[in-house]
Design a protein around this motif. Structure first.
Motif, mmCIF file in Angstrom:
data_model
loop_
_atom_site.group_PDB
_atom_site.id
_atom_site.type_symbol
_atom_site.label_atom_id
_atom_site.label_comp_id
_atom_site.label_asym_id
_atom_site.label_seq_id
_atom_site.Cartn_x
_atom_site.Cartn_y
_atom_site.Cartn_z
ATOM 1 N N ASP A 66 13.418 33.659 -9.019
ATOM 2 C CA ASP A 66 14.315 32.513 -8.848
ATOM 3 C C ASP A 66 13.569 31.188 -8.846
ATOM 4 O OD1 ASP A 66 16.505 34.018 -8.820
ATOM 5 O OD2 ASP A 66 16.847 33.953 -6.658
ATOM 6 N N TYR A 67 12.310 31.250 -8.457
ATOM 7 C CA TYR A 67 11.567 30.006 -8.322
ATOM 8 C C TYR A 67 10.475 29.863 -9.358
ATOM 9 C CZ TYR A 67 14.232 29.341 -4.205
ATOM 10 O OH TYR A 67 15.295 29.150 -3.382
ATOM 11 N N ARG A 68 10.537 30.674 -10.437
ATOM 12 C CA ARG A 68 9.408 30.648 -11.364
ATOM 13 C C ARG A 68 9.238 29.286 -12.021
ATOM 14 N NH1 ARG A 68 11.197 35.475 -15.183
ATOM 15 N NH2 ARG A 68 9.616 34.732 -16.622
ATOM 16 N N THR A 73 10.076 26.335 -10.678
ATOM 17 C CA THR A 73 9.534 25.432 -9.665
ATOM 18 C C THR A 73 8.027 25.632 -9.547
ATOM 19 O OG1 THR A 73 11.604 25.462 -8.465
ATOM 20 C CG2 THR A 73 9.667 24.793 -7.228
#
Lengths: 295, 287
Positions: free
Chosen positions: A253-255, A257
């Protein structure tokens, strides 16, 4: 190794070749291009169309895609003769958007449906499965690295360096800056064409969105992260940024970011990149190299 | 006529975004891609402020304040330490920051949904002009743009800080030597330019009635097209270029037969202009 790991390796090899291609223009000749995905697209579409529409085999399709892309890139190199610095950055971004739009809206290129069902790569009667293909791509990436290194150390490389450091001074002492820029773009086109063709066979289908502007950013990020102007940097940068999203899959989900933060932090604290002068890899390698006497 | 009004409204949003970008380019010579992130943040804060109060004017103030703050933070935390680095360094950092802003804003825990509807009523009348109608939303865009551009012009030409901006943009060292606080001039350029981006975000949100994390994607690069066409770093240039581009796009699309999408048209115009005039439409050739 699993299929998954092998396909990550194969795509890493493709990115390494594309990053080496950008390194020729930006790292050696100093012309910042944010449109490398346009050349990548031309190579991939050339190979895809030759193989699905005219029945070219894998090897001839790849070999034909390279000069096609080289010529297209040389034509864009002419743009760099007139348009300089930040204006060139925007012109190359523009070329990327225009090429993607043409692919997307022209029926001859398959439009938004792209070009599908590219046959599996085969050399003679032997069909290359993913393992063999990954090996081939990595070997070609290393070959591209050696070729780049050879260019860097040839008179051509010194000419590029002169243009990069001070174009006006270079021209004053008789360095043919204009011709060198076009040559840099043409050579970069050959490598981008190779990368694109290998990518088309790797994916099996190509779509315009595979070559969107974000790809140009990604390639630039690989080069800057690894070390602009260095062959090991281009390869290491490509390897790190290919592997990172896979390693970070639990944080999927945060790749983006994390990807963004890696860019900000790397260029802020390590502007030369990992393998560039003074970078981590450079220092580590420096301990292994024989020391030269300081002058 | 309706097409012309659409183009005028569209052009207004382009101009608000591009003027701030051009000010920032003018003073620091950095390619500030994250400006579109500031625009998106402005739109989100404007949405929240509108949700609380129901007023698009409060939304505008909120969006501008959030824009000013986030733009200043990007400068203070990131660019300030990169000013001496090679030119591509702040560019890459800026792209990284833009990616982070977009990705975080798209997370459901933050805003609930990745696309929010904003059916705001500006409380303005519909105006008929020569047989065409200006909707209340379009009127809001036009009024806000005209007011902000006028205020900016006064600030630039008539105030001390405007003089300091111009001095710093033309020669940072000389300005510093003449007693201008360069640091303050740069920080305030970021704050004001980013406030305009925030305003652009809010007006686009009201006009299109929606806010989403990737709303800055296309404007980010299109604003640069305008800034380049306007001659990098100029202030009047992007205003003219923004409206010219909006009219060109609208005309080309209205008179069909043109296959490329709106966004590619902008870049096609850019590449052609750069081939003819490598220094941009209004830029002066540098030695």
């Amino acid at each position: 190794m699993s299929q998954y790991v092998l396909s990550v390796i194969a795509s890493g090899g493709v990115w390494a070749i594309l990053t080496l291609s950008l390194n020729l223009i930006t790292g050696y000749a100093g012309q910042v291009s944010l449109g490398q995905a346009a050349f990548f697209a031309i190579g991939a579409y050339a190979a895809a169309m030759l193989s699905t529409r005219t029945g070219f085999g894998f090897v001839p399709a790849v070999l034909a895609a390279m000069p096609i892309t080289g010529v297209a890139a040389a034509a864009l190199g002419l743009l760099a003769l007139r348009v300089k610095d930040d204006f060139l950055v925007f012109a190359t971004i523009g070329v990327n958007f225009i090429v993607v739009a043409i692919l997307q809206y022209t029926d001859a290129f398959g439009g938004a449906q792209g070009i599908v069902a590219i046959p599996l790569p085969a050399i003679g009667p032997v069909t290359l499965q993913i393992g063999a293909y990954a090996g081939l791509v990595v070997a070609l990436a290393l070959l591209a690295g050696f070729a780049s290194r050879w260019v860097e150390r040839s008179w051509l490389g010194y000419g590029f360096a002169a243009v990069r450091q001070d174009e006006l001074a270079a021209r004053t002492i008789g360095v043919p800056a204009a011709q060198l820029k076009v040559v840099a773009f043409a050579l970069a086109g050959l490598l981008a064409g190779l990368a694109g063709a290998l990518y088309a066979y790797f994916l099996g289908n190509v779509f315009p969105q595979n070559f969107a502007f974000v790809i140009s950013i990604q390639v630039m990020a690989m080069l800057v992260l690894g070390g602009l102007g260095t062959v090991p940097g281009a390869i290491v940068g490509a390897a790190v940024l290919t592997a990172l999203p896979e390693i970070l899959r639990p944080l999927a989900d945060y790749r983006y970011t994390i990807f963004g933060l890696v860019l900000v932090i790397t260029v802020s604290f390590l502007p030369g990149g990992i393998m560039g002068h003074g970078g981590l890899g450079d220092r580590a390698l420096g301990r292994l190299r024989p020391r030269r006497a300081a002058t | 006529m309706q097409d012309a009004l659409t183009a005028l409204t569209l052009g207004s949003t382009y101009v608000l975004l591009a003027v701030g970008l051009s000010m920032i380019y003018g003073i620091l010579r950095i390619i500030h891609v994250a400006h579109a992130g500031v625009y998106t943040i402005g739109a989100y804060v404007g949405y929240l402020a509108w949700g609380q109060t129901g007023s698009v004017w409060v939304a505008l103030v909120g969006g501008m304040a959030a824009g000013a703050l986030s733009g200043w933070l990007i400068y203070a935390l990131m660019y300030r330490r990169l000013l001496e680095a090679p030119r591509y360094v702040p560019l890459i950092a800026s792209i990284g920051a833009f990616i982070v802003i977009q990705d975080l804003l798209s997370k459901p825990w933050l805003m609930g949904s990745d696309r929010l509807a904003m059916q705001a009523d500006p409380g303005l009348p519909s105006v008929g002009v020569l047989g065409a109608t200006v909707s209340p939303e379009a009127l809001y865009v036009l009024v806000v743009t005209a007011a902000l551009l006028l205020a900016l012009a006064v600030l630039f030409r008539r105030s001390d800080i405007g003089l300091q901006w111009r001095a710093t943009a033309s020669d940072r060292e000389l300005a510093g030597a003449s007693g201008v606080s360069v640091e303050r001039a740069i920080a305030s350029t970021f704050a004001v330019g980013s406030a305009l981006a925030g305003a652009a975000g809010v007006t686009v949100a009201v006009y299109t009635e929606s806010v989403f994390a990737f709303m800055g994607e296309v404007p980010s690069y299109k604003a640069f097209v305008i800034v380049v066409l306007g001659g990098l770093g100029a202030v009047l240039g992007p205003v003219v270029a923004g409206f010219v581009l909006a009219f060109a796009e609208t005309l080309l699309i209205a008179n069909a037969g043109f296959v490329l999408p709106r966004d590619a048209i902008a870049f096609l115009i850019l590449v052609i202009v750069l081939i003819v005039r490598p220094q941009g439409l209004f830029g002066r050739a540098r030695a």
